[in-house]
Design a protein around this motif. Structure first.
Motif, PDB file in Angstrom:
ATOM      1  N   UNK A 240      48.408  36.591  35.738  1.00  7.26           N
ATOM      2  CA  UNK A 240      48.729  35.979  37.025  1.00  7.26           C
ATOM      3  C   UNK A 240      47.535  35.985  37.983  1.00  7.26           C
ATOM      4  N   UNK A 241      46.726  37.020  37.967  1.00 10.98           N
ATOM      5  CA  UNK A 241      45.556  37.053  38.857  1.00 10.98           C
ATOM      6  C   UNK A 241      44.570  35.939  38.511  1.00 10.98           C
ATOM      7  N   UNK A 242      44.370  35.718  37.222  1.00 10.66           N
ATOM      8  CA  UNK A 242      43.481  34.643  36.773  1.00 10.66           C
ATOM      9  C   UNK A 242      44.031  33.284  37.162  1.00 10.66           C
ATOM     10  N   UNK A 243      45.343  33.112  37.012  1.00 10.70           N
ATOM     11  CA  UNK A 243      45.999  31.844  37.355  1.00 10.70           C
ATOM     12  C   UNK A 243      45.836  31.546  38.846  1.00 10.70           C
ATOM     13  N   UNK A 244      46.116  32.555  39.680  1.00  7.67           N
ATOM     14  CA  UNK A 244      46.014  32.363  41.127  1.00  7.67           C
ATOM     15  C   UNK A 244      44.573  32.083  41.543  1.00  7.67           C
ATOM     16  N   UNK A 245      43.629  32.774  40.941  1.00 10.12           N
ATOM     17  CA  UNK A 245      42.225  32.583  41.281  1.00 10.12           C
ATOM     18  C   UNK A 245      41.740  31.182  40.914  1.00 10.12           C
ATOM     19  N   UNK A 246      42.147  30.691  39.744  1.00  9.23           N
ATOM     20  CA  UNK A 246      41.706  29.354  39.329  1.00  9.23           C
ATOM     21  C   UNK A 246      42.270  28.287  40.240  1.00  9.23           C
ATOM     22  N   UNK A 247      43.503  28.445  40.686  1.00  7.76           N
ATOM     23  CA  UNK A 247      44.103  27.452  41.586  1.00  7.76           C
ATOM     24  C   UNK A 247      43.419  27.454  42.951  1.00  7.76           C
ATOM     25  N   UNK A 248      43.038  28.609  43.414  1.00  4.88           N
ATOM     26  CA  UNK A 248      42.319  28.675  44.697  1.00  4.88           C
ATOM     27  C   UNK A 248      41.004  27.903  44.604  1.00  4.88           C
ATOM     28  N   UNK A 249      40.292  28.059  43.495  1.00  2.00           N
ATOM     29  CA  UNK A 249      39.027  27.349  43.302  1.00  2.00           C
ATOM     30  C   UNK A 249      39.251  25.845  43.151  1.00  2.00           C
ATOM     31  N   UNK A 276      48.574  28.421  46.347  1.00  4.79           N
ATOM     32  CA  UNK A 276      48.002  27.131  45.945  1.00  4.79           C
ATOM     33  C   UNK A 276      48.786  26.528  44.775  1.00  4.79           C
ATOM     34  N   UNK A 277      50.090  26.520  44.951  1.00  5.72           N
ATOM     35  CA  UNK A 277      50.977  26.067  43.879  1.00  5.72           C
ATOM     36  C   UNK A 277      50.848  24.574  43.601  1.00  5.72           C
TER      37      UNK A 277
END
Length: 360
Positions: A240-249, A276-277
């Motif tokens: 989940x941390x990786x998913x959230x970070x990629x969406x922010x970028x 950033x859904x």
């Protein structure tokens, strides 16, 4: 083709590890060990005392309404997925639509109070695109008029408000773990509450009202989820941390291209850490929106007019005119956003949008 969304999938061998355990135990559903482990790890991740893993986000809303014994009128937003409204009607209450704020796209608290009558029992507000509502203003109104509050937080996994999970707020919050969400269990959802008695009641409601194998204390439904979906949730939670970070970028990349006077983006709540859904943008008119959508699709790029139409205009729920929601609904377009969408693909999408706007 570039899809508007695509589910994140964990490494297959990690999911298979959980499946091997299911085969060994031959315990597929009915409060199995993976469901219990998943609920525990979700509570730890979200730092919340209570939650229940359910079969989907719509059942979560229906159970929330039932648990609070809501009747009469429920004030809600017309700018949401149809499940928000259909759940109200399904449970025998009447949706009363209130217009939205033109920048946050959430229900406008300034317009709630005038819609309250002696039949009003609750407010159901959607945190649109993972952007929290004006929680404090809504709670102040609810307290003044003795109303319950349910937050449809279907989009909100990973969103925080004032440092706390957005699921903390309201009498009950609900979430969807559908495959289109940034965190998913293929199909699934959950309810959250800080009230011990409400949690106990919803636990009965999700499992036919069972209190033991031969005793029933509520008129319940089959809202529980199974070991296979819990397995996907456990496998995905690691990432989940990786998913959230990629969406922010990805959001930042879109913003870098699309900061123009003729493109409006959503205004996030200043006290929120958003997930950033989605990446929604608003054009100057419906004709421009449709033109951009058609140009993108001609280049095999899928978008979605989400949410369209405004629910107050849908024939089965049709009520009075709500100018802001109807206007926003006609001009909004959600662009592709998913974990492995590349920066080059975002650049390509943006170039087509800008070319279409410049040469229309």
């Amino acid at each position: 083709m570039i899809n508007v969304t695509k589910p994140f999938l964990p490494p297959q061998e990690e999911f298979q590890h959980y499946l091997n355990g299911i085969w060994q135990r031959n315990w597929l559903t009915n409060n199995g060990p993976l469901v219990n482990e998943f609920e525990l790890k979700l509570k730890e991740y979200l730092n919340l005392p209570h939650l229940l893993f359910l079969s989907n986000g719509t059942i979560a809303l229906q159970i929330a309404i039932k648990a609070l014994k809501l009747r009469g009128e429920i004030i809600t937003t017309p700018f949401s997925y149809v499940a928000t409204t259909s759940s109200i009607v399904w449970e025998g209450a009447t949706p009363i639509f209130v217009d939205i704020d033109p920048r946050s796209l959430n229900i406008d608290p300034a317009k709630i109070e005038s819609a309250i009558t002696d039949k009003t029992s609750a407010i159901i507000a959607t945190h649109v695109y993972g952007n929290p509502c004006d929680i404090e203003a809504i709670q102040k109104i609810a307290h003044k008029h003795n109303l319950k509050v349910i937050y449809d937080a279907a989009h909100c996994f990973g969103t925080k408000f004032k440092g706390k999970s957005v699921f903390t707020f309201g009498d009950i919050s609900t979430v969807s773990f559908h495959a289109t969400k940034l965190f998913h269990t293929v199909e699934g959802g959950a309810v959250f509450t800080n009230n011990d008695e409400l949690l106990k009641k919803m636990d009965f409601l999700r499992n036919f009202g069972h209190n033991g194998p031969e005793e029933y204390v509520e008129v319940g439904i089959n809202g529980k989820n199974c070991e296979f979906h819990a397995a996907m949730g456990l496998a995905n939670l690691k990432y989940i941390s990786t998913i959230l970070d990629s969406r922010k970028k990805q959001h930042a990349r879109y913003n870098g291209y699309l900061k123009r006077d003729d493109i409006q983006t959503i205004l996030f709540h200043p006290n929120a850490e958003v997930n950033y859904a989605y990446y929604p943008i608003l054009f100057g008119g419906e004709d421009i929106t449709i033109n951009v959508k058609n140009e993108l699709e001609a280049n095999r790029i899928m978008t979605r007019r989400y949410f369209h139409p405004s629910l107050n205009t849908v024939q089965i729920y049709k009520t009075k005119e709500l100018r802001v929601s109807e206007d926003i609904s006609s001009r909004v377009l959600c662009l592709p956003l998913y974990h492995d969408l590349s920066m080059e693909e975002i650049d390509f999408i943006c170039r087509i949008i800008l070319r279409t706007l410049n040469y229309r």
